[in-house]
Design a protein around this motif. Structure first.
Motif, mmCIF file in Angstrom:
data_model
loop_
_atom_site.group_PDB
_atom_site.id
_atom_site.type_symbol
_atom_site.label_atom_id
_atom_site.label_comp_id
_atom_site.label_asym_id
_atom_site.label_seq_id
_atom_site.Cartn_x
_atom_site.Cartn_y
_atom_site.Cartn_z
ATOM 1 N N GLU A 246 -11.614 -6.840 -14.501
ATOM 2 C CA GLU A 246 -11.578 -8.074 -15.279
ATOM 3 C C GLU A 246 -11.310 -7.795 -16.755
ATOM 4 O O GLU A 246 -10.598 -8.553 -17.430
ATOM 5 C CB GLU A 246 -12.907 -8.821 -15.123
ATOM 6 C CG GLU A 246 -12.867 -10.252 -15.636
ATOM 7 C CD GLU A 246 -11.847 -11.109 -14.893
ATOM 8 O OE1 GLU A 246 -11.261 -12.010 -15.528
ATOM 9 O OE2 GLU A 246 -11.613 -10.866 -13.680
ATOM 10 N N ILE A 247 -11.868 -6.690 -17.253
ATOM 11 C CA ILE A 247 -11.687 -6.360 -18.675
ATOM 12 C C ILE A 247 -10.237 -5.999 -18.963
ATOM 13 O O ILE A 247 -9.638 -6.467 -19.934
ATOM 14 C CB ILE A 247 -12.622 -5.195 -19.085
ATOM 15 C CG1 ILE A 247 -14.081 -5.646 -18.996
ATOM 16 C CG2 ILE A 247 -12.298 -4.716 -20.499
ATOM 17 C CD1 ILE A 247 -15.081 -4.542 -19.261
ATOM 18 N N THR A 248 -9.648 -5.153 -18.116
ATOM 19 C CA THR A 248 -8.257 -4.740 -18.349
ATOM 20 C C THR A 248 -7.291 -5.910 -18.171
ATOM 21 O O THR A 248 -6.244 -5.960 -18.810
ATOM 22 C CB THR A 248 -7.856 -3.591 -17.403
ATOM 23 O OG1 THR A 248 -8.098 -3.986 -16.041
ATOM 24 C CG2 THR A 248 -8.630 -2.325 -17.724
ATOM 25 N N LYS A 249 -7.672 -6.872 -17.312
ATOM 26 C CA LYS A 249 -6.840 -8.070 -17.168
ATOM 27 C C LYS A 249 -6.808 -8.858 -18.478
ATOM 28 O O LYS A 249 -5.769 -9.365 -18.901
ATOM 29 C CB LYS A 249 -7.360 -8.953 -16.042
ATOM 30 C CG LYS A 249 -7.036 -8.428 -14.644
ATOM 31 C CD LYS A 249 -7.550 -9.375 -13.591
ATOM 32 C CE LYS A 249 -7.226 -8.854 -12.175
ATOM 33 N NZ LYS A 249 -7.748 -9.766 -11.138
ATOM 34 N N ASN A 250 -7.985 -8.962 -19.107
ATOM 35 C CA ASN A 250 -8.050 -9.657 -20.395
ATOM 36 C C ASN A 250 -7.293 -8.899 -21.481
ATOM 37 O O ASN A 250 -6.638 -9.506 -22.332
ATOM 38 C CB ASN A 250 -9.517 -9.841 -20.820
ATOM 39 C CG ASN A 250 -10.248 -10.822 -19.925
ATOM 40 O OD1 ASN A 250 -9.634 -11.733 -19.361
ATOM 41 N ND2 ASN A 250 -11.554 -10.640 -19.763
ATOM 42 N N ILE A 251 -7.393 -7.569 -21.425
ATOM 43 C CA ILE A 251 -6.646 -6.749 -22.385
ATOM 44 C C ILE A 251 -5.147 -6.943 -22.180
ATOM 45 O O ILE A 251 -4.382 -7.061 -23.142
ATOM 46 C CB ILE A 251 -7.015 -5.254 -22.244
ATOM 47 C CG1 ILE A 251 -8.475 -5.034 -22.666
ATOM 48 C CG2 ILE A 251 -6.092 -4.385 -23.101
ATOM 49 C CD1 ILE A 251 -8.977 -3.619 -22.414
ATOM 50 N N PRO B 130 3.616 2.563 -27.387
ATOM 51 C CA PRO B 130 2.181 2.536 -27.084
ATOM 52 C C PRO B 130 1.769 1.306 -26.264
ATOM 53 O O PRO B 130 0.820 1.380 -25.480
ATOM 54 C CB PRO B 130 1.520 2.513 -28.478
ATOM 55 C CG PRO B 130 2.580 2.085 -29.419
ATOM 56 C CD PRO B 130 3.855 2.580 -28.841
ATOM 57 N N ILE B 131 2.475 0.193 -26.415
ATOM 58 C CA ILE B 131 2.158 -0.991 -25.610
ATOM 59 C C ILE B 131 2.466 -0.716 -24.136
ATOM 60 O O ILE B 131 1.687 -1.076 -23.249
ATOM 61 C CB ILE B 131 2.940 -2.222 -26.118
ATOM 62 C CG1 ILE B 131 2.400 -2.673 -27.478
ATOM 63 C CG2 ILE B 131 2.862 -3.372 -25.118
ATOM 64 C CD1 ILE B 131 3.167 -3.813 -28.092
ATOM 65 N N ALA B 132 3.623 -0.072 -23.886
ATOM 66 C CA ALA B 132 3.992 0.278 -22.511
ATOM 67 C C ALA B 132 2.970 1.258 -21.915
ATOM 68 O O ALA B 132 2.593 1.148 -20.734
ATOM 69 C CB ALA B 132 5.386 0.891 -22.485
ATOM 70 N N SER B 133 2.490 2.195 -22.745
ATOM 71 C CA SER B 133 1.478 3.148 -22.278
ATOM 72 C C SER B 133 0.179 2.430 -21.954
ATOM 73 O O SER B 133 -0.490 2.737 -20.952
ATOM 74 C CB SER B 133 1.225 4.210 -23.364
ATOM 75 O OG SER B 133 2.411 4.924 -23.642
ATOM 76 N N ALA B 134 -0.186 1.471 -22.793
ATOM 77 C CA ALA B 134 -1.412 0.695 -22.549
ATOM 78 C C ALA B 134 -1.303 -0.098 -21.258
ATOM 79 O O ALA B 134 -2.268 -0.184 -20.484
ATOM 80 C CB ALA B 134 -1.669 -0.245 -23.728
ATOM 81 N N ARG B 135 -0.119 -0.662 -20.993
ATOM 82 C CA ARG B 135 0.090 -1.412 -19.749
ATOM 83 C C ARG B 135 -0.052 -0.496 -18.524
ATOM 84 O O ARG B 135 -0.577 -0.896 -17.491
ATOM 85 C CB ARG B 135 1.467 -2.066 -19.766
ATOM 86 C CG ARG B 135 1.548 -3.312 -20.638
ATOM 87 C CD ARG B 135 2.787 -4.132 -20.284
ATOM 88 N NE ARG B 135 2.879 -5.329 -21.077
ATOM 89 C CZ ARG B 135 2.197 -6.447 -20.857
ATOM 90 N NH1 ARG B 135 1.340 -6.493 -19.843
ATOM 91 N NH2 ARG B 135 2.352 -7.514 -21.630
ATOM 92 N N LEU B 136 0.457 0.725 -18.653
ATOM 93 C CA LEU B 136 0.358 1.698 -17.555
ATOM 94 C C LEU B 136 -1.106 2.032 -17.264
ATOM 95 O O LEU B 136 -1.520 2.126 -16.094
ATOM 96 C CB LEU B 136 1.142 2.958 -17.909
ATOM 97 C CG LEU B 136 1.256 4.027 -16.819
ATOM 98 C CD1 LEU B 136 1.953 3.465 -15.581
ATOM 99 C CD2 LEU B 136 2.006 5.244 -17.342
#
Length: 337
Positions: free
Chosen positions: A148-153, A134-140
């Motif tokens: 800016e939000i996804t960069k912080n995530i 799931p971490i790899a999926s979140a990175r994708l």
């Protein structure tokens, strides 16, 4: 065991014999038995008694001396029953059988707990590998939705990955010998890889890094070295001031070792905490101030370094910075380079 202690333990036995002899002596006196005969009876009576006591004392003392010597030379004291010889006297045989039974029972209990630990470690390792999906999926998803939000995530995901990696290495830390692969390692390449891994943190906190004075080849496991170095560099970043921070990494070549040093100009560690930073769970004054320290990172580093045959030292001055050194002993193979 002294002769005095042994005789004291046989007091009742000797007292009964003396009382019986006194009774016999009184009877012989009443019937006017010659004193020489009384003396002969005394000798016949007590010679076997004292002979028995002396022989038993020698046998028992020899056994206890041998057991004591074996115990002192044993690293694992619980293995005493495995190497001790079976005694010849009945009390010794009884104790020997009891120790054998106790040792067998202990091994059975240890096996139960060892199996439980093995199952738990397998579960942790499985969990670590499963959660990477799931971490790899979140990175994708982040890569497909850059803002800016996804960069912080993404930054927070990196922290999660580091904690997950720490869990994995902690679960394997007691079995390093089954998991490492010794090969030639370039210290310069090793440091560059770890610095690159932390590049976002260096940039975000505007911390400069100097890695020009690194050279040397060592023989160890790359994966474990990267983990140790990543923990040390991560701490250097965490406790270095933003804007004017500096992390300097360099090597020192000595006759018998190569020392890789990570030096920062951060807040440093107070003197009373320095000797405890490698203790499990110890966070110290800095950990309480920053509130995000687990007290596991340096503990794991010291534990893994020790199992890899490396040294790990730390010096620090409050307000000036901290210096951590990883010491690589030079063997015959290293000396060829």
């Amino acid at each position: 065991m002294s002769i005095r202690d042994y005789l004291k333990d046989r007091t009742l036995f000797l007292l009964i014999n003396f009382i019986l002899f006194i009774i016999v002596f009184l009877i012989m006196s009443l019937i006017n038995i010659n004193s020489k005969i009384v003396l002969l009876v005394f000798c016949i009576w007590f010679f076997p008694v004292f002979s028995y006591i002396i022989v038993e004392f020698i046998k028992q003392k020899n056994l206890y001396v041998e057991l004591n010597n074996q115990m002192e030379n044993l690293d694992k004291k619980y293995l005493l029953s495995e190497i001790m010889k079976e005694p010849e006297f009945i009390e010794g045989k009884f104790i020997y059988d009891l120790l054998k039974q106790a040792n067998k029972d202990m091994h059975e209990h240890v096996k139960i707990y060892r199996d439980m630990e093995h199952e738990y470690r397998e579960y942790i390792e499985t969990w670590v590998h499963e959660i990477k999906t799931p971490i790899a999926s979140a990175r994708l998803m982040i890569e497909n939705n850059q803002n800016e939000i996804t960069k912080n995530i993404n930054f927070e995901l990196k922290k999660i990955e580091e904690y997950i990696e720490q869990v994995l290495y902690y679960s394997r830390s007691n079995n390093v010998s089954k998991d490492y692969l010794i090969k030639e390692v370039s210290l310069a390449s090793l440091v560059r890889n770890v610095v690159k891994k932390n590049s976002r943190d260096f940039i975000s906190k505007r911390i400069s890094v100097d890695i020009d004075a690194i050279e040397g080849i060592v023989y160890s496991d790359v994966k474990w070295l990267e983990f140790i170095l990543n923990q040390v560099i991560g701490n250097a970043i965490k406790y270095t001031r933003e804007g004017n921070g500096m992390v300097k990494i360099f090597t020192t070549h000595n006759e018998n070792n190569i020392v890789l040093t990570i030096e920062d100009n951060g807040i440093g560690i107070i003197e009373k905490d320095i000797n405890r930073v490698f203790e499990k769970g110890f966070t110290g004054e800095n950990g309480r101030k920053f509130g995000k320290s687990t007290g596991i990172g340096l503990y794991l580093c010291r534990k893994l370094a020790k199992q890899l045959g490396l040294g790990l030292t730390l010096t620090s001055i409050t307000g000036e910075g901290t210096k951590v050194s990883i010491i690589f002993p030079l063997g015959k193979v290293n000396l060829l380079h």
